[in-house]
Design a protein around this motif. Sequence first.
Motif, PDB file in Angstrom:
ATOM      1  N   SER A  88      11.806  20.379   4.438  1.00 23.80           N
ATOM      2  CA  SER A  88      11.535  19.605   3.864  1.00 23.80           C
ATOM      3  C   SER A  88      10.032  18.444   4.120  1.00 23.80           C
ATOM      4  CB  SER A  88      12.869  18.772   4.559  1.00 23.80           C
ATOM      5  OG  SER A  88      14.031  19.594   5.089  1.00 23.80           O
ATOM      6  N   ALA A  89       9.344  19.227   3.844  1.00 28.26           N
ATOM      7  CA  ALA A  89       8.258  18.576   3.867  1.00 28.26           C
ATOM      8  C   ALA A  89       8.364  17.540   2.448  1.00 28.26           C
ATOM      9  CB  ALA A  89       6.982  19.465   3.886  1.00 28.26           C
ATOM     10  N   LEU A  90       7.234  17.204   1.811  1.00 29.82           N
ATOM     11  CA  LEU A  90       7.438  16.149   0.637  1.00 29.82           C
ATOM     12  C   LEU A  90       6.053  16.784   0.072  1.00 29.82           C
ATOM     13  CD1 LEU A  90       6.766  12.134   1.691  1.00 29.82           C
ATOM     14  CD2 LEU A  90       9.384  13.432   0.561  1.00 29.82           C
ATOM     15  N   PRO A  91       6.804  17.256  -1.400  1.00 31.37           N
ATOM     16  CA  PRO A  91       5.244  17.753  -2.022  1.00 31.37           C
ATOM     17  C   PRO A  91       3.802  17.581  -1.917  1.00 31.37           C
ATOM     18  CG  PRO A  91       7.500  16.803  -3.249  1.00 31.37           C
ATOM     19  CD  PRO A  91       7.851  16.315  -2.330  1.00 31.37           C
ATOM     20  N   ARG A  92       3.532  17.682  -1.609  1.00 30.89           N
ATOM     21  CA  ARG A  92       2.269  17.596  -1.514  1.00 30.89           C
ATOM     22  C   ARG A  92       1.165  16.661  -2.336  1.00 30.89           C
ATOM     23  NH1 ARG A  92      -1.906  18.984   1.792  1.00 30.89           N
ATOM     24  NH2 ARG A  92      -0.654  20.661   2.936  1.00 30.89           N
ATOM     25  N   GLY A  93       0.239  15.961  -2.917  1.00 24.69           N
ATOM     26  CA  GLY A  93      -0.164  14.849  -3.091  1.00 24.69           C
ATOM     27  C   GLY A  93       0.026  13.400  -2.972  1.00 24.69           C
ATOM     28  N   PRO A  94      -0.749  12.624  -3.717  1.00 23.48           N
ATOM     29  CA  PRO A  94      -1.449  11.192  -2.713  1.00 23.48           C
ATOM     30  C   PRO A  94      -0.027  10.441  -1.966  1.00 23.48           C
ATOM     31  CG  PRO A  94      -1.217  11.214  -5.283  1.00 23.48           C
ATOM     32  CD  PRO A  94      -1.376  12.959  -5.118  1.00 23.48           C
ATOM     33  N   LEU A  95      -0.429   9.604  -1.888  1.00 25.77           N
ATOM     34  CA  LEU A  95       1.079   8.882  -0.940  1.00 25.77           C
ATOM     35  C   LEU A  95       0.414   7.056  -1.439  1.00 25.77           C
ATOM     36  CD1 LEU A  95       0.494  11.083   2.776  1.00 25.77           C
ATOM     37  CD2 LEU A  95       2.512  11.023   1.420  1.00 25.77           C
ATOM     38  N   ARG A  96       2.299   6.905  -0.694  1.00 24.47           N
ATOM     39  CA  ARG A  96       2.379   5.222  -0.899  1.00 24.47           C
ATOM     40  C   ARG A  96       2.714   4.492   0.126  1.00 24.47           C
ATOM     41  NH1 ARG A  96       4.239   1.388  -4.928  1.00 24.47           N
ATOM     42  NH2 ARG A  96       5.564  -0.192  -3.848  1.00 24.47           N
ATOM     43  N   ILE A  97       2.100   3.887   1.384  1.00 32.39           N
ATOM     44  CA  ILE A  97       2.315   2.875   2.142  1.00 32.39           C
ATOM     45  C   ILE A  97       3.285   1.988   2.026  1.00 32.39           C
ATOM     46  CG2 ILE A  97       1.661   1.915   4.443  1.00 32.39           C
ATOM     47  CD1 ILE A  97      -0.692   3.570   4.348  1.00 32.39           C
ATOM     48  N   GLU A  98       4.359   1.891   2.665  1.00 29.97           N
ATOM     49  CA  GLU A  98       5.298   0.025   2.049  1.00 29.97           C
ATOM     50  C   GLU A  98       5.203  -0.700   3.323  1.00 29.97           C
ATOM     51  OE1 GLU A  98       8.804   1.145   0.145  1.00 29.97           O
ATOM     52  OE2 GLU A  98       8.306   2.204  -1.399  1.00 29.97           O
ATOM     53  N   ALA A  99       4.396  -1.620   3.887  1.00 30.53           N
ATOM     54  CA  ALA A  99       4.824  -2.520   5.002  1.00 30.53           C
ATOM     55  C   ALA A  99       5.759  -4.634   4.524  1.00 30.53           C
ATOM     56  CB  ALA A  99       3.584  -2.538   5.669  1.00 30.53           C
ATOM     57  N   GLU A 100       5.991  -3.923   5.973  1.00 29.93           N
ATOM     58  CA  GLU A 100       5.964  -5.873   5.411  1.00 29.93           C
ATOM     59  C   GLU A 100       5.230  -6.274   6.976  1.00 29.93           C
ATOM     60  OE1 GLU A 100      10.286  -5.615   6.325  1.00 29.93           O
ATOM     61  OE2 GLU A 100      11.188  -5.554   4.796  1.00 29.93           O
ATOM     62  N   PHE A 101       4.857  -8.171   7.091  1.00 36.35           N
ATOM     63  CA  PHE A 101       4.353  -8.491   7.577  1.00 36.35           C
ATOM     64  C   PHE A 101       3.914 -10.061   7.495  1.00 36.35           C
ATOM     65  CE2 PHE A 101       1.357  -8.870   3.890  1.00 36.35           C
ATOM     66  CZ  PHE A 101       0.903  -9.793   4.005  1.00 36.35           C
ATOM     67  N   ALA A 102       4.009 -10.586   8.418  1.00 34.86           N
ATOM     68  CA  ALA A 102       3.634 -11.935   8.551  1.00 34.86           C
ATOM     69  C   ALA A 102       2.969 -12.144   9.320  1.00 34.86           C
ATOM     70  CB  ALA A 102       4.533 -12.287   9.921  1.00 34.86           C
ATOM     71  N   ALA A 103       2.036 -13.624   8.508  1.00 34.49           N
ATOM     72  CA  ALA A 103       0.807 -13.863   8.367  1.00 34.49           C
ATOM     73  C   ALA A 103       0.268 -15.667   9.004  1.00 34.49           C
ATOM     74  CB  ALA A 103       0.407 -14.152   6.790  1.00 34.49           C
ATOM     75  N   ALA A 104      -0.517 -15.531   9.440  1.00 35.26           N
ATOM     76  CA  ALA A 104      -0.538 -17.258   9.357  1.00 35.26           C
ATOM     77  C   ALA A 104      -1.341 -18.298   8.627  1.00 35.26           C
ATOM     78  CB  ALA A 104      -1.748 -17.424  10.867  1.00 35.26           C
ATOM     79  N   PRO A 105      -0.204 -19.327   8.814  1.00 35.97           N
ATOM     80  CA  PRO A 105      -0.530 -20.469   7.826  1.00 35.97           C
ATOM     81  C   PRO A 105      -1.879 -20.666   7.015  1.00 35.97           C
ATOM     82  CG  PRO A 105       0.432 -21.477   9.523  1.00 35.97           C
ATOM     83  CD  PRO A 105       0.325 -19.749   9.662  1.00 35.97           C
ATOM     84  N   ASP A 106      -2.578 -20.537   8.179  1.00 34.72           N
ATOM     85  CA  ASP A 106      -4.401 -21.226   8.318  1.00 34.72           C
ATOM     86  C   ASP A 106      -5.055 -20.176   7.318  1.00 34.72           C
ATOM     87  OD1 ASP A 106      -4.256 -18.976  10.047  1.00 34.72           O
ATOM     88  OD2 ASP A 106      -5.307 -20.891  11.016  1.00 34.72           O
ATOM     89  N   ARG A 107      -4.905 -18.815   6.421  1.00 30.39           N
ATOM     90  CA  ARG A 107      -5.449 -18.037   5.891  1.00 30.39           C
ATOM     91  C   ARG A 107      -4.207 -17.856   4.982  1.00 30.39           C
ATOM     92  NH1 ARG A 107      -6.894 -11.878   7.624  1.00 30.39           N
ATOM     93  NH2 ARG A 107      -8.469 -11.969   6.218  1.00 30.39           N
ATOM     94  N   VAL A 135      -0.944   1.448  -1.601  1.00 31.19           N
ATOM     95  CA  VAL A 135       0.023   0.015  -0.411  1.00 31.19           C
ATOM     96  C   VAL A 135       0.467  -0.880  -1.214  1.00 31.19           C
ATOM     97  CG1 VAL A 135      -1.282  -1.051   1.389  1.00 31.19           C
ATOM     98  CG2 VAL A 135      -2.362   0.819   0.811  1.00 31.19           C
ATOM     99  N   ASP A 136       1.902  -0.987  -0.718  1.00 28.73           N
ATOM    100  CA  ASP A 136       2.565  -2.061  -1.213  1.00 28.73           C
ATOM    101  C   ASP A 136       2.856  -2.602   0.050  1.00 28.73           C
ATOM    102  OD1 ASP A 136       4.936  -3.676  -2.759  1.00 28.73           O
ATOM    103  OD2 ASP A 136       6.185  -2.206  -2.824  1.00 28.73           O
ATOM    104  N   LEU A 137       2.765  -4.035   0.383  1.00 28.94           N
ATOM    105  CA  LEU A 137       3.039  -4.910   1.128  1.00 28.94           C
ATOM    106  C   LEU A 137       3.442  -6.145   0.709  1.00 28.94           C
ATOM    107  CD1 LEU A 137      -0.713  -5.813   2.254  1.00 28.94           C
ATOM    108  CD2 LEU A 137       0.888  -3.987   3.342  1.00 28.94           C
ATOM    109  N   ARG A 138       4.456  -6.930   1.954  1.00 25.97           N
ATOM    110  CA  ARG A 138       5.484  -8.284   1.436  1.00 25.97           C
ATOM    111  C   ARG A 138       5.531  -9.041   2.709  1.00 25.97           C
ATOM    112  NH1 ARG A 138      11.852  -7.380   0.992  1.00 25.97           N
ATOM    113  NH2 ARG A 138      12.233  -9.347   1.469  1.00 25.97           N
ATOM    114  N   VAL A 139       5.444  -9.965   2.234  1.00 20.12           N
ATOM    115  CA  VAL A 139       5.175 -11.077   3.503  1.00 20.12           C
ATOM    116  C   VAL A 139       6.719 -11.490   3.113  1.00 20.12           C
ATOM    117  CG1 VAL A 139       4.152 -13.255   4.068  1.00 20.12           C
ATOM    118  CG2 VAL A 139       3.356 -12.021   2.359  1.00 20.12           C
TER     119      VAL A 139
END
Length: 248
Positions: A88-107, A135-139
């Motif tokens: 069940s391993a993923l096929p070999r190839g480049p990967l994608r990171i998906e992440a959510e994050f919270a950020a400070a409002p002063d930046r 890399v797919d990021l979501r605030v």
Amino acid sequence: MTTARGPQRADGWTAAVRQRLGLGRLLPLGEAADGAWIAETAAASVLRGAVTGPGTVLGRLRIGPVEAAAPGFPVVAPGTAAPPAPPSALPRGPLRIEAEFAAAPDRPLPAAAAALRTALVTAASARLGMEVAEVDLRVTALLDGGAPDQVREAVARFPAAPPEGPEEAAAAGVPGVVSLTEVLGGAVLTAEDHVRVEVATAGDHRALDVARSVRTAVSAAVAGRLPVSVLVTEVVERDSGGGAGLSR
């Protein structure tokens, strides 16, 4: 027919399924000739540990394949036997990171996202040996007042497997190997056409480098020179006292 051993077998099967699911996806490391793989939960724990700066709180994080892998991704050289992938391993190839994050409002959010993206890609390469193409990021929120702690997803812990033969001893003796594990089978599983080794690696060693060394050591100990693949099931960070947090 129900026997006295039936519930015990069911419990064992359930535990095995839970352990397997605890790995998450099985992700490729390095190139095809390396025969190295890592559990998503192990990789994610390293990536989370790389996000330490103030003003950013990492939330949900997943690692998967790029939708359309770029052509020409490294393959095994002609005449070289590629170790089979784990089940069940993923096929070999480049990967994608998906992440959510919270950020400070002063930046500015673009600056915060760029810094987070750099931290994740750098850690994936330098500490794991993982090929990350996207890399797919979501605030998801802006931090108001005191910043909350980083989200800590549960990290699977797998009992250590003691070395029982020359192949196990060879793998266990590699620098950077904290212990052998046996989530998908034996710590060293020998099939007709390949050998698969499961290890937990130390966080202060690059996972791909350890896997390569394990392949070399086990290949020398295996009769018949079968191709060897390595699955890193956990990356263990050292505690302040120099010990490792792996369950035994």
